[in-house]
Design a protein around this motif. Structure first.
Motif, PDB file in Angstrom:
ATOM      1  N   ARG A   1       4.646 -15.088  -4.466  1.00  0.00           N
ATOM      2  CA  ARG A   1       3.649 -14.985  -5.498  1.00  0.00           C
ATOM      3  C   ARG A   1       2.783 -13.719  -5.219  1.00  0.00           C
ATOM      4  NH1 ARG A   1       2.685 -18.941  -8.946  1.00  0.00           N
ATOM      5  NH2 ARG A   1       3.740 -20.426  -7.664  1.00  0.00           N
ATOM      6  N   ALA A   2       2.369 -13.606  -4.062  1.00  0.00           N
ATOM      7  CA  ALA A   2       1.447 -12.437  -3.961  1.00  0.00           C
ATOM      8  C   ALA A   2       2.372 -11.123  -4.267  1.00  0.00           C
ATOM      9  CB  ALA A   2       0.795 -12.233  -2.682  1.00  0.00           C
ATOM     10  N   ALA A   3       3.561 -10.980  -3.661  1.00  0.00           N
ATOM     11  CA  ALA A   3       4.391  -9.934  -4.269  1.00  0.00           C
ATOM     12  C   ALA A   3       4.682  -9.845  -5.465  1.00  0.00           C
ATOM     13  CB  ALA A   3       5.693  -9.935  -3.273  1.00  0.00           C
ATOM     14  N   TYR A   4       5.034 -10.779  -6.351  1.00  0.00           N
ATOM     15  CA  TYR A   4       5.330 -10.895  -7.490  1.00  0.00           C
ATOM     16  C   TYR A   4       4.040 -10.197  -8.454  1.00  0.00           C
ATOM     17  CZ  TYR A   4       4.952 -12.557 -12.487  1.00  0.00           C
ATOM     18  OH  TYR A   4       4.594 -12.778 -13.705  1.00  0.00           O
ATOM     19  N   GLU A   5       2.662 -10.908  -8.152  1.00  0.00           N
ATOM     20  CA  GLU A   5       1.445 -10.207  -8.682  1.00  0.00           C
ATOM     21  C   GLU A   5       1.267  -8.706  -8.499  1.00  0.00           C
ATOM     22  OE1 GLU A   5      -1.526 -12.738  -7.353  1.00  0.00           O
ATOM     23  OE2 GLU A   5      -0.907 -14.450  -8.493  1.00  0.00           O
ATOM     24  N   LYS A   6       1.541  -8.271  -7.444  1.00  0.00           N
ATOM     25  CA  LYS A   6       1.676  -6.793  -7.186  1.00  0.00           C
ATOM     26  C   LYS A   6       2.442  -6.051  -7.979  1.00  0.00           C
ATOM     27  CE  LYS A   6       0.051  -4.848  -3.609  1.00  0.00           C
ATOM     28  NZ  LYS A   6      -0.389  -4.176  -2.359  1.00  0.00           N
ATOM     29  N   THR A   7       3.757  -6.501  -8.050  1.00  0.00           N
ATOM     30  CA  THR A   7       4.914  -5.753  -8.594  1.00  0.00           C
ATOM     31  C   THR A   7       4.576  -5.904 -10.118  1.00  0.00           C
ATOM     32  OG1 THR A   7       6.307  -6.625  -6.588  1.00  0.00           O
ATOM     33  CG2 THR A   7       7.358  -5.598  -8.680  1.00  0.00           C
ATOM     34  N   SER A   8       4.328  -6.969 -10.355  1.00  0.00           N
ATOM     35  CA  SER A   8       4.002  -7.079 -12.022  1.00  0.00           C
ATOM     36  C   SER A   8       2.879  -6.157 -12.329  1.00  0.00           C
ATOM     37  CB  SER A   8       3.727  -8.380 -12.362  1.00  0.00           C
ATOM     38  OG  SER A   8       3.574  -8.518 -13.665  1.00  0.00           O
ATOM     39  N   ALA A   9       1.833  -5.925 -11.581  1.00  0.00           N
ATOM     40  CA  ALA A   9       0.852  -4.846 -11.986  1.00  0.00           C
ATOM     41  C   ALA A   9       1.353  -3.497 -12.039  1.00  0.00           C
ATOM     42  CB  ALA A   9      -0.449  -5.319 -11.235  1.00  0.00           C
ATOM     43  N   ALA A  10       2.268  -3.359 -11.035  1.00  0.00           N
ATOM     44  CA  ALA A  10       2.790  -1.755 -10.724  1.00  0.00           C
ATOM     45  C   ALA A  10       3.429  -1.114 -11.860  1.00  0.00           C
ATOM     46  CB  ALA A  10       3.668  -1.808  -9.454  1.00  0.00           C
ATOM     47  N   LYS A  11       4.114  -2.028 -12.828  1.00  0.00           N
ATOM     48  CA  LYS A  11       4.620  -1.749 -14.052  1.00  0.00           C
ATOM     49  C   LYS A  11       5.948  -0.554 -13.729  1.00  0.00           C
ATOM     50  CE  LYS A  11       0.665  -2.214 -16.824  1.00  0.00           C
ATOM     51  NZ  LYS A  11      -0.080  -1.644 -17.988  1.00  0.00           N
ATOM     52  N   ALA A  12       5.916   0.045 -12.780  1.00  0.00           N
ATOM     53  CA  ALA A  12       7.235   0.978 -12.504  1.00  0.00           C
ATOM     54  C   ALA A  12       7.395   1.200 -11.100  1.00  0.00           C
ATOM     55  CB  ALA A  12       7.130   2.221 -13.491  1.00  0.00           C
ATOM     56  N   ALA A  13       8.613   1.858 -10.652  1.00  0.00           N
ATOM     57  CA  ALA A  13       8.725   2.267  -9.497  1.00  0.00           C
ATOM     58  C   ALA A  13      10.042   3.077  -9.318  1.00  0.00           C
ATOM     59  CB  ALA A  13       8.886   1.192  -8.446  1.00  0.00           C
ATOM     60  N   LYS A  14      10.321   3.916  -8.197  1.00  0.00           N
ATOM     61  CA  LYS A  14      11.329   4.754  -8.068  1.00  0.00           C
ATOM     62  C   LYS A  14      12.522   3.672  -7.478  1.00  0.00           C
ATOM     63  CE  LYS A  14       9.422   9.178  -7.435  1.00  0.00           C
ATOM     64  NZ  LYS A  14       9.094  10.323  -6.287  1.00  0.00           N
ATOM     65  N   VAL A  15      13.670   3.776  -7.795  1.00  0.00           N
ATOM     66  CA  VAL A  15      14.718   2.852  -7.251  1.00  0.00           C
ATOM     67  C   VAL A  15      16.034   3.638  -7.051  1.00  0.00           C
ATOM     68  CG1 VAL A  15      15.222   2.388  -9.575  1.00  0.00           C
ATOM     69  CG2 VAL A  15      15.580   0.889  -7.983  1.00  0.00           C
TER      70      VAL A  15
END
Length: 305
Positions: A50-64
């Motif tokens: 849940r914590a990882a979801y909240e951080k990732t959702s807020a980040a909005k983008a990433a290199k992949v």
């Protein structure tokens, strides 16, 4: 347009739909040194997700960097790798593809392909050689929204545009899906791409996958049940998901593996630079050719394509 051009377009679209739709079960780089931490309970793992979801959702983008491999599927087997930027608020992508699957388009297939997704439109760089067959226009445009609007069918519009959104299913959505998994496990500490991480695993059933897919909600109960039955005949019951959470709370890696009667598919997504700016731009209109306009020239309706 040559047959090889159509093949490359189809291969590219298939790869993006599969890879970004569900971002293969493989081992981590190496076990971290030192004593193994105490195994986390299901409740503890849920809190981490849940914590990882909240951080990732807020980040909005990433290199992949995404890698997909298909084995045991005959001519459909092979590998493909995608690297670039992925955004999920809004859904955008700017990636370069390479791998043996691109070669299935014929002997003149390019070694790599540049692809962009923006505003529910996909653009594929078909290469200089194919541009000669398209009046010098090297980018193929796939506008799902325009095709759906032209059909005049509201349900089709939702299905087509929703399907394109699902192609960009982001890591935050993957984490959210795992919250429904009844068998979440903490597998210990590992190093991934030089980072200290904690390794987790969960399993999602086919029914859970469909429940999370917006397009499937358009199906009647009869069609929904028939879809599940037909997919199960292929031997697919669901998929295993593994993920590695770094010390900063973001997922450093996500793996998904699926096994069917025809073969196995494994996918891996390595993420970095969360919060990076996803400044994705569409290619100039003068350099693009519209796939659906071409289909209409061939006498097909947008919905048929």
């Amino acid at each position: 347009m040559s047959t090889s051009t159509w093949k490359r377009a189809g291969i590219a679209l298939t790869a993006v739909a599969v890879v970004t739709g569900i971002a293969g079960c493989q081992d981590g780089d190496a076990k971290a040194g030192g004593a193994e931490p105490k195994a986390q309970s299901h409740g503890d793992v849920t809190k981490v997700i849940r914590a990882a979801y909240e951080k990732t959702s807020a980040a909005k983008a990433a290199k992949v960097k995404m890698t997909m491999s298909i084995e045991g599927a005959g001519a459909g087997s092979g590998t493909i790798e995608m690297t670039g930027i992925q955004g999920w608020a809004p859904a955008v992508m700017d990636i370069t593809m390479k791998g043996s699957m691109l070669g299935a388009g014929g002997p003149d297939s390019p070694q790599q392909m540049h692809m962009i997704m923006l505003d529910q439109i996909m653009y594929m760089d078909m290469g200089a050689q194919q541009a000669a067959e398209m009046d010098g226009k090297r980018w193929m445009k796939l506008d799902m929204k325009a095709a759906a609007d032209a059909s005049g069918d509201k349900a089709l519009r939702k299905q087509l545009t929703g399907g394109l959104d699902n192609m960009n299913q982001d890591p935050a959505q993957q984490l959210a899906l795992l919250l429904d998994s009844p068998d979440l496990k903490h597998l210990g500490a590992e190093k991934v791409n030089g980072m200290e991480t904690q390794h987790y695993k969960g399993t999602l059933t086919l029914e859970q996958m469909l429940k999370a897919n917006e397009s499937s909600k358009l199906l009647s109960k009869e069609d929904h049940d028939e879809l599940i039955a037909n997919v199960k005949k292929l031997g697919l019951k669901g998929y295993d998901t593994e993920f590695w959470v770094a010390e900063d709370g973001y997922p450093a890696r996500m793996d998904i593996g699926m096994t069917m009667a025809q073969g196995t598919m494994k996918m891996r997504a390595d993420y970095s630079d969360y919060g990076t700016e996803a400044a994705v731009q569409a290619p100039p209109a003068k350099d693009t050719v519209d796939l659906f306009e071409m289909m209409k020239d061939f006498g097909k309706e947008p919905g048929q394509a």
